[in-house]
Design a protein around this motif. Structure first.
Motif, PDB file in Angstrom:
ATOM      1  N   ASN A   6     -12.129  -6.200 -31.057  1.00  0.00           N
ATOM      2  CA  ASN A   6     -11.270  -7.096 -30.305  1.00  0.00           C
ATOM      3  C   ASN A   6      -9.964  -7.407 -31.030  1.00  0.00           C
ATOM      4  O   ASN A   6      -8.956  -7.700 -30.397  1.00  0.00           O
ATOM      5  CB  ASN A   6     -12.003  -8.410 -30.039  1.00  0.00           C
ATOM      6  N   ASP A   7      -9.983  -7.320 -32.373  1.00  0.00           N
ATOM      7  CA  ASP A   7      -8.811  -7.753 -33.128  1.00  0.00           C
ATOM      8  C   ASP A   7      -8.408  -6.750 -34.209  1.00  0.00           C
ATOM      9  O   ASP A   7      -7.344  -6.169 -34.165  1.00  0.00           O
ATOM     10  CB  ASP A   7      -9.064  -9.130 -33.747  1.00  0.00           C
ATOM     11  N   VAL A   8      -9.288  -6.545 -35.196  1.00  0.00           N
ATOM     12  CA  VAL A   8      -9.030  -5.570 -36.256  1.00  0.00           C
ATOM     13  C   VAL A   8     -10.196  -4.585 -36.289  1.00  0.00           C
ATOM     14  O   VAL A   8     -11.115  -4.673 -35.480  1.00  0.00           O
ATOM     15  CB  VAL A   8      -8.879  -6.269 -37.627  1.00  0.00           C
ATOM     16  N   SER A  30     -11.663 -16.204 -24.240  1.00  0.00           N
ATOM     17  CA  SER A  30     -12.734 -15.339 -23.739  1.00  0.00           C
ATOM     18  C   SER A  30     -14.041 -15.523 -24.515  1.00  0.00           C
ATOM     19  O   SER A  30     -15.050 -14.928 -24.159  1.00  0.00           O
ATOM     20  CB  SER A  30     -12.298 -13.866 -23.835  1.00  0.00           C
ATOM     21  N   GLN A  31     -13.987 -16.335 -25.572  1.00  0.00           N
ATOM     22  CA  GLN A  31     -15.166 -16.505 -26.419  1.00  0.00           C
ATOM     23  C   GLN A  31     -15.910 -17.816 -26.164  1.00  0.00           C
ATOM     24  O   GLN A  31     -17.119 -17.878 -26.346  1.00  0.00           O
ATOM     25  CB  GLN A  31     -14.759 -16.443 -27.896  1.00  0.00           C
ATOM     26  N   LEU A  32     -15.170 -18.837 -25.779  1.00  0.00           N
ATOM     27  CA  LEU A  32     -15.765 -20.164 -25.611  1.00  0.00           C
ATOM     28  C   LEU A  32     -15.605 -20.645 -24.174  1.00  0.00           C
ATOM     29  O   LEU A  32     -14.645 -20.294 -23.479  1.00  0.00           O
ATOM     30  CB  LEU A  32     -15.102 -21.172 -26.561  1.00  0.00           C
ATOM     31  N   SER A  33     -16.547 -21.466 -23.748  1.00  0.00           N
ATOM     32  CA  SER A  33     -16.503 -22.025 -22.395  1.00  0.00           C
ATOM     33  C   SER A  33     -15.507 -23.185 -22.337  1.00  0.00           C
ATOM     34  O   SER A  33     -15.006 -23.660 -23.366  1.00  0.00           O
ATOM     35  CB  SER A  33     -17.895 -22.523 -21.992  1.00  0.00           C
ATOM     36  N   ASP A  34     -15.247 -23.660 -21.126  1.00  0.00           N
ATOM     37  CA  ASP A  34     -14.324 -24.790 -20.965  1.00  0.00           C
ATOM     38  C   ASP A  34     -14.809 -26.019 -21.728  1.00  0.00           C
ATOM     39  O   ASP A  34     -14.022 -26.707 -22.378  1.00  0.00           O
ATOM     40  CB  ASP A  34     -14.179 -25.133 -19.480  1.00  0.00           C
ATOM     41  N   SER A  35     -16.112 -26.291 -21.635  1.00  0.00           N
ATOM     42  CA  SER A  35     -16.642 -27.480 -22.314  1.00  0.00           C
ATOM     43  C   SER A  35     -16.583 -27.324 -23.830  1.00  0.00           C
ATOM     44  O   SER A  35     -16.324 -28.290 -24.554  1.00  0.00           O
ATOM     45  CB  SER A  35     -18.078 -27.758 -21.866  1.00  0.00           C
ATOM     46  N   GLU A  36     -16.798 -26.090 -24.339  1.00  0.00           N
ATOM     47  CA  GLU A  36     -16.743 -25.876 -25.780  1.00  0.00           C
ATOM     48  C   GLU A  36     -15.318 -26.047 -26.311  1.00  0.00           C
ATOM     49  O   GLU A  36     -15.107 -26.652 -27.372  1.00  0.00           O
ATOM     50  CB  GLU A  36     -17.271 -24.478 -26.112  1.00  0.00           C
ATOM     51  N   ILE A  37     -14.341 -25.541 -25.571  1.00  0.00           N
ATOM     52  CA  ILE A  37     -12.948 -25.697 -25.996  1.00  0.00           C
ATOM     53  C   ILE A  37     -12.530 -27.158 -25.907  1.00  0.00           C
ATOM     54  O   ILE A  37     -11.867 -27.687 -26.815  1.00  0.00           O
ATOM     55  CB  ILE A  37     -12.025 -24.804 -25.153  1.00  0.00           C
ATOM     56  N   ALA A  38     -12.913 -27.819 -24.836  1.00  0.00           N
ATOM     57  CA  ALA A  38     -12.589 -29.246 -24.700  1.00  0.00           C
ATOM     58  C   ALA A  38     -13.211 -30.049 -25.836  1.00  0.00           C
ATOM     59  O   ALA A  38     -12.572 -30.942 -26.407  1.00  0.00           O
ATOM     60  CB  ALA A  38     -13.084 -29.765 -23.355  1.00  0.00           C
ATOM     61  N   ALA A  39     -14.446 -29.707 -26.177  1.00  0.00           N
ATOM     62  CA  ALA A  39     -15.151 -30.446 -27.221  1.00  0.00           C
ATOM     63  C   ALA A  39     -14.532 -30.228 -28.590  1.00  0.00           C
ATOM     64  O   ALA A  39     -14.347 -31.177 -29.362  1.00  0.00           O
ATOM     65  CB  ALA A  39     -16.625 -30.032 -27.234  1.00  0.00           C
ATOM     66  N   HIS A  56      -0.383 -28.223 -25.837  1.00  0.00           N
ATOM     67  CA  HIS A  56      -0.091 -27.134 -26.769  1.00  0.00           C
ATOM     68  C   HIS A  56      -1.304 -26.816 -27.638  1.00  0.00           C
ATOM     69  O   HIS A  56      -1.508 -25.660 -28.036  1.00  0.00           O
ATOM     70  CB  HIS A  56       1.110 -27.504 -27.646  1.00  0.00           C
ATOM     71  N   HIS A  57      -2.094 -27.827 -27.936  1.00  0.00           N
ATOM     72  CA  HIS A  57      -3.341 -27.617 -28.681  1.00  0.00           C
ATOM     73  C   HIS A  57      -4.264 -26.713 -27.864  1.00  0.00           C
ATOM     74  O   HIS A  57      -4.860 -25.764 -28.382  1.00  0.00           O
ATOM     75  CB  HIS A  57      -4.001 -28.968 -28.959  1.00  0.00           C
ATOM     76  N   GLN A  58      -4.355 -26.993 -26.571  1.00  0.00           N
ATOM     77  CA  GLN A  58      -5.165 -26.157 -25.683  1.00  0.00           C
ATOM     78  C   GLN A  58      -4.635 -24.730 -25.643  1.00  0.00           C
ATOM     79  O   GLN A  58      -5.411 -23.770 -25.673  1.00  0.00           O
ATOM     80  CB  GLN A  58      -5.160 -26.746 -24.267  1.00  0.00           C
ATOM     81  N   ASP A  59      -3.325 -24.597 -25.585  1.00  0.00           N
ATOM     82  CA  ASP A  59      -2.717 -23.271 -25.499  1.00  0.00           C
ATOM     83  C   ASP A  59      -3.036 -22.439 -26.734  1.00  0.00           C
ATOM     84  O   ASP A  59      -3.345 -21.247 -26.626  1.00  0.00           O
ATOM     85  CB  ASP A  59      -1.203 -23.418 -25.335  1.00  0.00           C
ATOM     86  N   ILE A  60      -2.981 -23.066 -27.920  1.00  0.00           N
ATOM     87  CA  ILE A  60      -3.254 -22.334 -29.160  1.00  0.00           C
ATOM     88  C   ILE A  60      -4.710 -21.892 -29.218  1.00  0.00           C
ATOM     89  O   ILE A  60      -5.013 -20.748 -29.581  1.00  0.00           O
ATOM     90  CB  ILE A  60      -2.904 -23.204 -30.382  1.00  0.00           C
ATOM     91  N   VAL A  61      -5.632 -22.770 -28.835  1.00  0.00           N
ATOM     92  CA  VAL A  61      -7.047 -22.411 -28.883  1.00  0.00           C
ATOM     93  C   VAL A  61      -7.363 -21.340 -27.839  1.00  0.00           C
ATOM     94  O   VAL A  61      -8.112 -20.393 -28.109  1.00  0.00           O
ATOM     95  CB  VAL A  61      -7.933 -23.651 -28.669  1.00  0.00           C
ATOM     96  N   LEU A  62      -6.777 -21.465 -26.672  1.00  0.00           N
ATOM     97  CA  LEU A  62      -7.044 -20.497 -25.603  1.00  0.00           C
ATOM     98  C   LEU A  62      -6.433 -19.126 -25.898  1.00  0.00           C
ATOM     99  O   LEU A  62      -7.086 -18.091 -25.709  1.00  0.00           O
ATOM    100  CB  LEU A  62      -6.491 -21.014 -24.277  1.00  0.00           C
TER     101      LEU A  62
END
Length: 403
Positions: free
Chosen positions: A196-198, A368-377, A349-355
């Motif tokens: 996915n990345d390297v 694509s790795q975490l759910s909405d609740s996990e990112i919110a948490a 902007h915090h949301q944008d960086i994590v997303l």
């Protein structure tokens, strides 16, 4: 995606056990290659032993002749060295013998290489994706496994206290995960490996599989496991800071037990399905956020939120941070850096960086790795921990709207 050919013989030999001395997951090998639990691993082992004994025989003949000559003629005087360059018979013999030896090794080696590449008619296909620093497994179904279509991340589960030397290390130190890859025995399983990345490398010695996980490419390998059990491996490609924290655990089950496991996974997924309209309390978000942070963020930003100078920014407001210009510029634009110090920027902007991550840096996208609740948490946790007393609460519905 492009399909990239790997070096199958190198993968087999390395994955089969030539590097067994590197970790506990390859224990009980003694001084030889592991025999493995798949048809390919058996072929690789047999090929290894054939070549080994041929080399032993050659060594015995060569060194035998050397020692015989040294001992037999050690007191000779006026001896004249033998000359074979004018003997056509001798030159034909020492040309034919190596040719026969090479043929004796090349035929079984070629058969093994062909078998390694033949992933046709697989009963089950699993896509393996390497992330910094974890694995994702996507079950893509197969002949009798059309119901096996789901996916999950597999993350290191070794307690943090063991890693920081605050607790004794157990026998599977750095080789345990929260969710192992579960497969049926006696079935041909095709693995499609990518990154996915390297570049990562999915290595399970007992299967004789070492498949590079390269972004934009798909490498193909297969296994048919002989018996139930737990088989361990690791990422075998240096992929960044936590390269050594990417274990692989494969649990092979009987077909009956495997199908039961599939049903359990589906039931668990339904039970865990999120209510998009649920409103979480601050305490619920922080508790869940700490779990998500520990599993996904602590490796870079550290459990204390202090980060790593010059590479991974701290999450504690007021801490100074210096890094390459591109990262500093991005943090400043998003409102997280002022006068060289970290500040808590806007929630959006915090949301944008994590997303979406930060392009060109090690900050990957978790959308694509975490759910909405996990990112919110995790955002709520970060904005209300280590002295960051912002009082901000992010609900899953906000993250869903920001995607």
């Amino acid at each position: 995606m492009l399909v990239r050919k790997r070096n199958p013989m190198l993968s087999a030999l390395v994955g089969g056990g030539l590097l067994l001395s590197t970790g506990r997951s390859f224990a009980d090998y003694g001084l030889n290659m592991t025999q493995g639990v798949t048809p390919i691993s058996h072929q690789v082992y047999d090929l290894h032993m054939l070549i080994f004994w041929i080399c032993v025989a050659i060594g015995a003949v060569v060194f035998g002749a050397m020692f015989f000559s040294i001992i037999r003629h050690r007191k000779s005087q006026g001896a004249v060295a033998a000359q074979f360059h004018e003997s056509t018979t001798v030159e034909i013999i020492w040309t034919i013998i190596p040719f026969i030896i090479l043929i004796a090794m090349a035929i079984p080696a070629t058969k093994t290489l062909i078998a390694m590449e033949d992933a046709r008619d697989a009963d089950l296909t699993i896509k393996v994706t390497g992330y910094q620093w974890k694995w994702r497994y996507d079950y893509m179904g197969g002949k009798d496994y059309e119901d096996s279509k789901f996916g999950f991340f597999s993350v290191l589960s070794t307690p943090r206290d063991q890693i920081t030397n605050k607790a004794p290390k157990d026998e599977n130190y750095l080789l345990e995960v929260d969710r192992p890859l579960v497969v049926p025995i006696g079935k041909k399983i095709r693995f499609l490996t990518t990154g996915n990345d390297v570049i990562h490398s999915w290595w399970v010695p007992a299967f004789s599989i070492k498949s590079d996980a390269i972004p934009g490419f798909i490498n193909q390998s297969w296994a048919k496991i002989d018996k139930p059990g737990i088989y361990r491996g690791q990422c075998a490609e240096l992929c960044g800071q936590d390269h050594g924290f990417m274990p692989i655990v494969v649990e092979a089950k009987t077909e009956k037990d495997y199908k039961s496991w599939v049903q359990e996974q589906k039931a668990a997924a339904l039970a865990a399905a999120e209510d998009p309209n649920k409103v979480w309390t601050k305490d619920e978000l922080i508790t869940k956020g700490q779990e998500v942070f520990t599993a996904n963020c602590a490796a870079c930003h550290q459990p204390t939120g202090e980060g790593i100078p010059g590479t991974f920014p701290p999450l504690v407001a007021g801490k100074t941070f210096s890094a390459p210009p591109d990262m500093l510029k991005h943090l400043e634009e998003k409102g997280f850096l002022q006068d060289g110090k970290i500040v808590m920027g806007p929630v959006k902007h915090h949301q944008d960086i994590v997303l979406h991550g930060i392009p060109g840096t090690a900050m990957q996208a978790f959308g694509s790795q975490l759910s909405d609740s996990e990112i919110a948490a995790v955002i709520t946790y970060e904005r209300n921990s280590w002295g960051n007393d912002t009082g901000d609460i992010v609900q899953p519905s906000q993250v869903k709207a920001a995607r």
